[in-house]
Design a protein around this motif. Structure first.
Motif, mmCIF file in Angstrom:
data_model
loop_
_atom_site.group_PDB
_atom_site.id
_atom_site.type_symbol
_atom_site.label_atom_id
_atom_site.label_comp_id
_atom_site.label_asym_id
_atom_site.label_seq_id
_atom_site.Cartn_x
_atom_site.Cartn_y
_atom_site.Cartn_z
ATOM 1 N N TYR A 1 0.833 -1.207 0.000
ATOM 2 C CA TYR A 1 0.000 0.000 0.000
ATOM 3 C C TYR A 1 0.867 1.256 0.000
ATOM 4 O O TYR A 1 0.654 2.180 -0.785
ATOM 5 N N ARG A 2 1.883 1.283 0.865
ATOM 6 C CA ARG A 2 2.761 2.452 0.912
ATOM 7 C C ARG A 2 3.603 2.563 -0.364
ATOM 8 O O ARG A 2 3.866 3.672 -0.844
ATOM 9 N N MET A 3 4.027 1.444 -0.909
ATOM 10 C CA MET A 3 4.841 1.498 -2.124
ATOM 11 C C MET A 3 4.035 2.023 -3.305
ATOM 12 O O MET A 3 4.565 2.750 -4.153
ATOM 13 N N LEU A 4 2.757 1.697 -3.366
ATOM 14 C CA LEU A 4 1.905 2.277 -4.410
ATOM 15 C C LEU A 4 1.822 3.795 -4.269
ATOM 16 O O LEU A 4 1.859 4.522 -5.266
ATOM 17 N N GLN A 5 1.725 4.271 -3.041
ATOM 18 C CA GLN A 5 1.702 5.719 -2.810
ATOM 19 C C GLN A 5 3.028 6.358 -3.215
ATOM 20 O O GLN A 5 3.045 7.432 -3.828
ATOM 21 N N LEU A 6 4.135 5.697 -2.895
ATOM 22 C CA LEU A 6 5.451 6.198 -3.283
ATOM 23 C C LEU A 6 5.542 6.296 -4.807
ATOM 24 O O LEU A 6 6.005 7.302 -5.346
ATOM 25 N N LEU A 7 5.077 5.260 -5.491
ATOM 26 C CA LEU A 7 5.162 5.248 -6.952
ATOM 27 C C LEU A 7 4.258 6.289 -7.615
ATOM 28 O O LEU A 7 4.467 6.632 -8.775
ATOM 29 N N ALA A 8 3.269 6.794 -6.898
ATOM 30 C CA ALA A 8 2.388 7.831 -7.448
ATOM 31 C C ALA A 8 3.015 9.222 -7.380
ATOM 32 O O ALA A 8 2.488 10.171 -7.973
ATOM 33 N N LEU A 9 4.138 9.350 -6.675
ATOM 34 C CA LEU A 9 4.782 10.661 -6.533
ATOM 35 C C LEU A 9 5.441 11.088 -7.843
ATOM 36 O O LEU A 9 6.048 10.271 -8.535
ATOM 37 N N PRO A 10 5.358 12.384 -8.153
ATOM 38 C CA PRO A 10 6.009 12.895 -9.372
ATOM 39 C C PRO A 10 7.477 13.255 -9.084
ATOM 40 O O PRO A 10 7.852 14.423 -8.966
ATOM 41 N N PHE A 11 8.338 12.239 -8.968
ATOM 42 C CA PHE A 11 9.732 12.442 -8.583
ATOM 43 C C PHE A 11 10.436 13.518 -9.393
ATOM 44 O O PHE A 11 11.205 14.306 -8.862
ATOM 45 N N GLU A 12 10.185 13.518 -10.686
ATOM 46 C CA GLU A 12 10.905 14.424 -11.580
ATOM 47 C C GLU A 12 10.586 15.896 -11.340
ATOM 48 O O GLU A 12 11.354 16.765 -11.733
ATOM 49 N N THR A 13 9.478 16.191 -10.688
ATOM 50 C CA THR A 13 9.124 17.592 -10.444
ATOM 51 C C THR A 13 9.213 17.987 -8.971
ATOM 52 O O THR A 13 8.924 19.128 -8.628
ATOM 53 N N MET A 14 9.623 17.061 -8.122
ATOM 54 C CA MET A 14 9.671 17.341 -6.678
ATOM 55 C C MET A 14 11.084 17.717 -6.249
ATOM 56 O O MET A 14 12.045 17.049 -6.625
ATOM 57 N N ASP A 15 11.179 18.782 -5.444
ATOM 58 C CA ASP A 15 12.469 19.073 -4.845
ATOM 59 C C ASP A 15 12.623 18.227 -3.586
ATOM 60 O O ASP A 15 11.701 17.521 -3.174
ATOM 61 N N ARG A 16 13.792 18.282 -2.993
ATOM 62 C CA ARG A 16 14.120 17.454 -1.841
ATOM 63 C C ARG A 16 13.147 17.668 -0.678
ATOM 64 O O ARG A 16 12.705 16.717 -0.041
ATOM 65 N N THR A 17 12.793 18.897 -0.405
ATOM 66 C CA THR A 17 11.895 19.210 0.707
ATOM 67 C C THR A 17 10.499 18.642 0.468
ATOM 68 O O THR A 17 9.887 18.057 1.363
ATOM 69 N N ALA A 18 9.993 18.789 -0.732
ATOM 70 C CA ALA A 18 8.666 18.259 -1.061
ATOM 71 C C ALA A 18 8.662 16.735 -1.013
ATOM 72 O O ALA A 18 7.706 16.126 -0.527
ATOM 73 N N LEU A 19 9.735 16.121 -1.490
ATOM 74 C CA LEU A 19 9.833 14.666 -1.462
ATOM 75 C C LEU A 19 9.865 14.165 -0.019
ATOM 76 O O LEU A 19 9.157 13.221 0.331
ATOM 77 N N GLN A 20 10.645 14.813 0.816
ATOM 78 C CA GLN A 20 10.730 14.435 2.222
ATOM 79 C C GLN A 20 9.345 14.525 2.890
ATOM 80 O O GLN A 20 8.911 13.602 3.559
ATOM 81 N N ALA A 21 8.647 15.629 2.645
ATOM 82 C CA ALA A 21 7.323 15.824 3.244
ATOM 83 C C ALA A 21 6.336 14.761 2.753
ATOM 84 O O ALA A 21 5.555 14.220 3.538
ATOM 85 N N ALA A 22 6.383 14.459 1.466
ATOM 86 C CA ALA A 22 5.470 13.455 0.903
ATOM 87 C C ALA A 22 5.752 12.068 1.489
ATOM 88 O O ALA A 22 4.824 11.328 1.825
ATOM 89 N N LEU A 23 7.009 11.732 1.638
ATOM 90 C CA LEU A 23 7.367 10.424 2.189
ATOM 91 C C LEU A 23 6.998 10.304 3.667
ATOM 92 O O LEU A 23 6.531 9.247 4.117
ATOM 93 N N VAL A 24 7.166 11.369 4.402
ATOM 94 C CA VAL A 24 6.746 11.372 5.819
ATOM 95 C C VAL A 24 5.239 11.166 5.910
ATOM 96 O O VAL A 24 4.741 10.387 6.720
ATOM 97 N N GLU A 25 4.500 11.846 5.048
ATOM 98 C CA GLU A 25 3.038 11.707 5.040
ATOM 99 C C GLU A 25 2.610 10.284 4.688
ATOM 100 O O GLU A 25 1.687 9.755 5.296
ATOM 101 N N ILE A 26 3.268 9.672 3.724
ATOM 102 C CA ILE A 26 2.959 8.277 3.391
ATOM 103 C C ILE A 26 3.185 7.393 4.612
ATOM 104 O O ILE A 26 2.398 6.492 4.883
ATOM 105 N N GLY A 27 4.243 7.652 5.347
ATOM 106 C CA GLY A 27 4.541 6.859 6.543
ATOM 107 C C GLY A 27 3.505 6.984 7.641
ATOM 108 O O GLY A 27 3.404 6.120 8.503
ATOM 109 N N ARG A 28 2.730 8.032 7.600
ATOM 110 C CA ARG A 28 1.675 8.231 8.600
ATOM 111 C C ARG A 28 0.409 7.477 8.256
ATOM 112 O O ARG A 28 -0.471 7.311 9.101
ATOM 113 N N SER A 29 0.295 7.044 6.998
ATOM 114 C CA SER A 29 -0.943 6.381 6.577
ATOM 115 C C SER A 29 -0.871 4.885 6.746
ATOM 116 O O SER A 29 0.138 4.289 6.922
#
Length: 168
Positions: free
Chosen positions: A140-168
């Protein structure tokens, strides 16, 4: 450019292996240029047979899997890591070696904890159930990770998105 993800657990025998298998399987099915790797700070030298069984039952290829040290990913020639995920509390508390990111800097690090299915009650059936439930939760979490737009995310946005996935 391939997004390399390293998943860490102390012994690299169960949760990190389930994570590597699920992420690579799902990335392949979805056509995502993401490659998962797993390792441990104190690898056991063997993969838990219940982890292999859970992945096999889900139709996920496991040949070539082995329990390995995280040191392999801090050496010259190691894949350039974008993300490092710890999946057990003991690995999250350990001082990680220096990993090199895809831009020469440090990869984004996050902790997604899962209870150790190896400690499940109920004998072999209980362990099988725990490994399958852990595999599903990781998926479930890996599907959420794969939905992230890596190519357009900066480091801060990626970190925040990954932390949020970890909360779900």
């Amino acid at each position: 450019m391939t997004t390399h993800v390293l998943i860490l657990c102390t012994h690299n025998s169960a949760r990190s292996v389930l994570s590597e298998g699920m992420l690579n399987h799902l990335a392949g099915k979805l056509g995502k240029d993401v490659k998962a790797h797993s390792a441990g700070s104190a690898p056991s030298g063997r993969i838990n047979p219940f982890a292999i069984e859970a992945l096999d039952r889900a139709g996920i290829e496991t040949s070539g899997y082995r329990s390995k040290s995280w040191d392999e990913f801090s050496r010259d020639g190691a894949p350039p890591l974008s993300i490092v995920i710890t999946v057990c509390d003991s690995a999250a508390a350990e001082q990680c070696p220096v990993f090199f990111g895809s831009t020469g800097g440090q990869p984004v690090k996050v902790h997604w904890g899962y209870p150790d299915p190896s400690n499940a009650d109920g004998g072999e059936d209980g362990k099988r159930r725990a490994f399958e439930l852990t595999r599903q939760a990781i998926g479930y979490r890996m599907l959420q990770l794969l939905a992230l737009p890596f190519e357009t995310m900066d480091r801060t946005a990626l970190q925040a998105a990954l932390v949020e996935i970890g909360r779900s």
